[in-house]
Motif scaffolding. Structure first.
Motif, mmCIF file in Angstrom:
data_model
loop_
_atom_site.group_PDB
_atom_site.id
_atom_site.type_symbol
_atom_site.label_atom_id
_atom_site.label_comp_id
_atom_site.label_asym_id
_atom_site.label_seq_id
_atom_site.Cartn_x
_atom_site.Cartn_y
_atom_site.Cartn_z
ATOM 1 N N GLY A 55 -0.018 -4.389 8.828
ATOM 2 C CA GLY A 55 0.722 -3.038 8.643
ATOM 3 C C GLY A 55 1.272 -2.879 6.984
ATOM 4 N N LEU A 56 0.563 -3.873 6.340
ATOM 5 C CA LEU A 56 1.155 -3.976 4.890
ATOM 6 C C LEU A 56 0.208 -3.347 4.119
ATOM 7 N N LEU A 59 1.728 -0.850 1.569
ATOM 8 C CA LEU A 59 2.809 -1.558 0.419
ATOM 9 C C LEU A 59 1.878 -2.127 -0.464
ATOM 10 N N LYS A 60 0.894 -2.769 0.179
ATOM 11 C CA LYS A 60 -0.083 -3.579 -1.018
ATOM 12 C C LYS A 60 -0.579 -2.623 -2.227
ATOM 13 N N HIS A 61 -0.937 -1.127 -1.468
ATOM 14 C CA HIS A 61 -1.459 -0.316 -2.458
ATOM 15 C C HIS A 61 -0.301 0.119 -3.654
ATOM 16 N N ILE A 62 0.925 0.213 -2.993
ATOM 17 C CA ILE A 62 2.058 0.615 -3.996
ATOM 18 C C ILE A 62 2.104 -0.539 -4.946
ATOM 19 N N ALA A 114 9.661 -3.375 -0.615
ATOM 20 C CA ALA A 114 9.258 -3.871 0.519
ATOM 21 C C ALA A 114 10.219 -3.684 1.490
ATOM 22 N N ASP A 115 11.573 -3.821 0.965
ATOM 23 C CA ASP A 115 12.534 -3.629 1.936
ATOM 24 C C ASP A 115 12.632 -2.363 2.596
ATOM 25 N N GLU A 120 11.718 1.203 7.438
ATOM 26 C CA GLU A 120 11.126 2.335 7.945
ATOM 27 C C GLU A 120 10.210 2.100 8.856
ATOM 28 N N ALA A 121 9.254 1.285 8.754
ATOM 29 C CA ALA A 121 8.088 0.862 9.431
ATOM 30 C C ALA A 121 8.551 0.406 10.771
#
Length: 210
Positions: A55-56, A59-62, A114-115, A120-121
């Motif tokens: 599910g990351l 986040l990886k894209h950001i 990330a936090d 939120e996730a």
């Protein structure tokens, strides 16, 4: 008793400089950066995981948008106008950070991003315990939750980044839209959110105001 799990994420090839350094670090140089993120929770999910690493993707894209093939400079760099011109001419993908650059600041930025994301996730079930950013196996820096003071006020980490990107002839793609059913929690760190011990790293930025 809390559980932890860690994930190593490629941030990308990043160029930056330390304008006040008396060493060769004052010159533009770069590294293939990596971030090791340690997640924590008090209760595992139905799969007995702290967090599903599958599910990351967002986040990886950001992270990639901020660091991969980019030139990251401090907002008070004396040559900032020159770097902005390079961006406008399509010679660099510029990112501007408040408070300075370097792996210590990058670790702080990755931690807060990330936090907010995992809070939120998972509707608050998971938090980030620490982030370590590596230049290479000999050079790395960490940002840890345990070192955050209860009354600490952290200056916004990113400034003007999205505005500057918009000027380039090859803008970075926007992150994929989030699934509203997946992100239902209230983030401890993020736009417009304030919690004891942490502040909003995106306050006053075009990203945070979007």
């Amino acid at each position: 008793m809390s559980h932890t799990s860690s994930k190593l994420i490629e941030l990308g090839s990043t160029a930056f400089r330390q304008p006040r350094a008396e060493s060769h670090c004052r010159y533009i140089h770069g590294y293939q950066l990596k971030a090791e993120i340690t997640f924590a929770c008090n209760e595992l999910d139905d799969n007995n995981w702290v967090f599903d690493f599958g599910g990351l993707k967002d986040l990886k894209h950001i992270y990639k948008t901020q660091f991969d093939h980019t030139l990251v400079i401090a907002n008070d760099d004396p040559e900032i106008e020159l770097f902005k011109e390079l961006n406008v001419r399509g010679l660099a993908q510029l990112r501007i950070m408040t408070g300075g650059v370097g792996i210590e600041r990058f670790a702080e930025w990755c931690f807060k991003t990330a936090d907010s994301f995992v809070d939120e996730a998972t509707n608050g079930r998971v938090w980030v315990e620490s982030v370590t950013v590596y230049e290479h196996e000999d050079n790395f820096a960490s940002y840890n939750r345990s070192t955050i003071k209860a009354d600490e006020t952290v200056a916004p980490v990113v400034e003007e980044a999205q505005e500057v990107v918009a000027e380039t002839t090859t803008p970075a793609p926007a992150p994929a839209p989030h699934n509203p059913d997946q992100y239902a929690g209230n983030a401890r760190v993020g736009p417009g959110v304030k919690r004891p011990g942490l502040s909003d790293p995106f306050a006053g930025t075009t990203w945070g105001n979007s």
